[in-house]
Design a protein around this motif. Structure first.
Motif, PDB file in Angstrom:
ATOM      1  N   GLU A  32       0.733  -1.369   0.001  1.00  0.00           N
ATOM      2  CA  GLU A  32       0.143  -0.082  -0.072  1.00  0.00           C
ATOM      3  C   GLU A  32       0.878   1.333  -0.075  1.00  0.00           C
ATOM      4  O   GLU A  32       0.328   2.484   0.755  1.00  0.00           O
ATOM      5  CB  GLU A  32      -0.931   0.091   1.054  1.00  0.00           C
ATOM      6  CG  GLU A  32      -2.104  -1.261   0.935  1.00  0.00           C
ATOM      7  CD  GLU A  32      -2.833  -1.335   2.010  1.00  0.00           C
ATOM      8  OE1 GLU A  32      -3.218  -0.313   3.148  1.00  0.00           O
ATOM      9  OE2 GLU A  32      -3.640  -2.184   2.150  1.00  0.00           O
ATOM     10  N   LYS A  33       1.979   0.914  -0.641  1.00  0.00           N
ATOM     11  CA  LYS A  33       2.810   2.387  -0.915  1.00  0.00           C
ATOM     12  C   LYS A  33       2.575   3.272  -2.027  1.00  0.00           C
ATOM     13  O   LYS A  33       2.693   4.297  -2.134  1.00  0.00           O
ATOM     14  CB  LYS A  33       4.401   1.770  -0.779  1.00  0.00           C
ATOM     15  CG  LYS A  33       4.825   1.157   0.243  1.00  0.00           C
ATOM     16  CD  LYS A  33       5.060   2.278   1.467  1.00  0.00           C
ATOM     17  CE  LYS A  33       5.607   1.230   2.526  1.00  0.00           C
ATOM     18  NZ  LYS A  33       5.856   2.035   3.845  1.00  0.00           N
ATOM     19  N   LEU A  34       1.896   2.507  -2.987  1.00  0.00           N
ATOM     20  CA  LEU A  34       1.511   3.165  -4.156  1.00  0.00           C
ATOM     21  C   LEU A  34      -0.127   2.563  -4.559  1.00  0.00           C
ATOM     22  O   LEU A  34      -0.378   1.370  -4.218  1.00  0.00           O
ATOM     23  CB  LEU A  34       2.247   2.658  -5.338  1.00  0.00           C
ATOM     24  CG  LEU A  34       3.809   3.390  -5.672  1.00  0.00           C
ATOM     25  CD1 LEU A  34       4.563   2.730  -6.865  1.00  0.00           C
ATOM     26  CD2 LEU A  34       3.775   4.564  -5.421  1.00  0.00           C
ATOM     27  N   SER A  35      -0.744   3.468  -5.189  1.00  0.00           N
ATOM     28  CA  SER A  35      -2.083   3.226  -5.607  1.00  0.00           C
ATOM     29  C   SER A  35      -1.897   2.352  -6.651  1.00  0.00           C
ATOM     30  O   SER A  35      -0.717   2.168  -7.251  1.00  0.00           O
ATOM     31  CB  SER A  35      -3.013   4.562  -5.907  1.00  0.00           C
ATOM     32  OG  SER A  35      -2.236   5.078  -7.257  1.00  0.00           O
ATOM     33  N   LEU A  36      -3.071   1.734  -7.405  1.00  0.00           N
ATOM     34  CA  LEU A  36      -3.127   0.873  -8.482  1.00  0.00           C
ATOM     35  C   LEU A  36      -2.693   1.661  -9.610  1.00  0.00           C
ATOM     36  O   LEU A  36      -1.568   1.125 -10.501  1.00  0.00           O
ATOM     37  CB  LEU A  36      -4.393   0.503  -8.896  1.00  0.00           C
ATOM     38  CG  LEU A  36      -4.692  -0.526  -9.893  1.00  0.00           C
ATOM     39  CD1 LEU A  36      -3.892  -1.903  -9.935  1.00  0.00           C
ATOM     40  CD2 LEU A  36      -6.184  -0.813 -10.386  1.00  0.00           C
ATOM     41  N   GLY A  37      -3.062   2.800  -9.640  1.00  0.00           N
ATOM     42  CA  GLY A  37      -2.542   3.691 -10.930  1.00  0.00           C
ATOM     43  C   GLY A  37      -1.046   3.933 -11.083  1.00  0.00           C
ATOM     44  O   GLY A  37      -0.472   3.837 -12.171  1.00  0.00           O
ATOM     45  N   LYS A  38      -0.573   4.280  -9.867  1.00  0.00           N
ATOM     46  CA  LYS A  38       0.859   4.564  -9.743  1.00  0.00           C
ATOM     47  C   LYS A  38       1.885   3.504  -9.938  1.00  0.00           C
ATOM     48  O   LYS A  38       2.774   3.447 -10.529  1.00  0.00           O
ATOM     49  CB  LYS A  38       1.059   5.409  -8.270  1.00  0.00           C
ATOM     50  CG  LYS A  38       0.566   6.643  -8.201  1.00  0.00           C
ATOM     51  CD  LYS A  38       1.291   7.695  -9.348  1.00  0.00           C
ATOM     52  CE  LYS A  38       0.528   9.088  -9.309  1.00  0.00           C
ATOM     53  NZ  LYS A  38       0.930   9.989 -10.433  1.00  0.00           N
ATOM     54  N   ASP A  67      -8.281   5.779  -7.909  1.00  0.00           N
ATOM     55  CA  ASP A  67      -8.736   4.972  -8.989  1.00  0.00           C
ATOM     56  C   ASP A  67      -9.862   5.372  -9.665  1.00  0.00           C
ATOM     57  O   ASP A  67     -10.078   5.440 -10.846  1.00  0.00           O
ATOM     58  CB  ASP A  67      -8.804   3.549  -8.492  1.00  0.00           C
ATOM     59  CG  ASP A  67      -7.440   2.988  -8.060  1.00  0.00           C
ATOM     60  OD1 ASP A  67      -6.307   3.267  -8.736  1.00  0.00           O
ATOM     61  OD2 ASP A  67      -7.490   2.206  -7.305  1.00  0.00           O
ATOM     62  N   LEU A  68     -11.026   5.739  -8.784  1.00  0.00           N
ATOM     63  CA  LEU A  68     -12.373   6.015  -9.202  1.00  0.00           C
ATOM     64  C   LEU A  68     -11.936   7.452  -9.807  1.00  0.00           C
ATOM     65  O   LEU A  68     -12.767   7.730 -10.951  1.00  0.00           O
ATOM     66  CB  LEU A  68     -13.117   6.304  -8.281  1.00  0.00           C
ATOM     67  CG  LEU A  68     -14.673   6.976  -8.287  1.00  0.00           C
ATOM     68  CD1 LEU A  68     -15.355   6.099  -9.458  1.00  0.00           C
ATOM     69  CD2 LEU A  68     -15.513   7.171  -7.137  1.00  0.00           C
ATOM     70  N   GLU A  69     -11.318   8.332  -9.445  1.00  0.00           N
ATOM     71  CA  GLU A  69     -11.284   9.800 -10.194  1.00  0.00           C
ATOM     72  C   GLU A  69     -10.613   9.541 -11.613  1.00  0.00           C
ATOM     73  O   GLU A  69     -10.940  10.056 -12.321  1.00  0.00           O
ATOM     74  CB  GLU A  69     -10.431  10.586  -9.387  1.00  0.00           C
ATOM     75  CG  GLU A  69     -11.373  11.039  -8.005  1.00  0.00           C
ATOM     76  CD  GLU A  69     -10.407  11.690  -7.035  1.00  0.00           C
ATOM     77  OE1 GLU A  69      -9.252  12.134  -7.363  1.00  0.00           O
ATOM     78  OE2 GLU A  69     -10.942  12.272  -6.084  1.00  0.00           O
ATOM     79  N   HIS A  70      -9.711   8.592 -11.579  1.00  0.00           N
ATOM     80  CA  HIS A  70      -8.922   8.264 -12.887  1.00  0.00           C
ATOM     81  C   HIS A  70      -9.781   8.172 -13.967  1.00  0.00           C
ATOM     82  O   HIS A  70      -9.949   8.176 -14.994  1.00  0.00           O
ATOM     83  CB  HIS A  70      -7.755   7.424 -12.694  1.00  0.00           C
ATOM     84  CG  HIS A  70      -6.997   7.056 -14.020  1.00  0.00           C
ATOM     85  ND1 HIS A  70      -7.483   6.100 -14.708  1.00  0.00           N
ATOM     86  CD2 HIS A  70      -6.023   7.899 -14.584  1.00  0.00           C
ATOM     87  CE1 HIS A  70      -6.440   5.911 -15.859  1.00  0.00           C
ATOM     88  NE2 HIS A  70      -6.010   7.085 -15.725  1.00  0.00           N
ATOM     89  N   ASP A  71     -10.776   6.672 -13.361  1.00  0.00           N
ATOM     90  CA  ASP A  71     -11.593   6.251 -14.229  1.00  0.00           C
ATOM     91  C   ASP A  71     -12.841   7.248 -14.791  1.00  0.00           C
ATOM     92  O   ASP A  71     -13.094   7.139 -15.761  1.00  0.00           O
ATOM     93  CB  ASP A  71     -12.426   5.102 -13.582  1.00  0.00           C
ATOM     94  CG  ASP A  71     -11.393   3.849 -13.667  1.00  0.00           C
ATOM     95  OD1 ASP A  71     -10.423   3.731 -14.152  1.00  0.00           O
ATOM     96  OD2 ASP A  71     -12.074   2.931 -12.789  1.00  0.00           O
TER      97      ASP A  71
END
Length: 81
Positions: A32-38, A67-71
């Motif tokens: 959990e150091k990075l989000s899925l997108g990162k 992730d939601l905002e990116h989508d």
């Protein structure tokens, strides 16, 4: 910041540079150091391919606000929202 990984290290690990980036991204995502997108960016993969990589290793995907905002941004750009 740049990180230089020697060819010797890659040979010792029996990995390509791409594989090493994917492994680093997976670990950072799992901890959990990075989000899925990162993490997908670190792995130099699009989000779907990175999710497929995670699924192939039975690593659960946490869908967070970023992730939601990116989508949502992507849907707006495609004119589907």
């Amino acid at each position: 910041m740049s990180l230089v990984i020697s060819d010797e290290l890659l040979q010792a690990a029996d990995m390509t540079a791409e594989e090493l980036l994917q492994e680093i991204a997976i670990v950072l995502f799992q901890t959990e150091k990075l989000s899925l997108g990162k993490a997908a960016e670190v792995a130099r993969m699009d989000r779907l391919r990175f999710q497929q990589l995670l699924a192939s290793r039975e690593i659960p995907v946490n869908y967070d606000r970023e992730d939601l905002e990116h989508d949502l941004d992507t849907l707006k750009k495609l004119g589907r929202l």
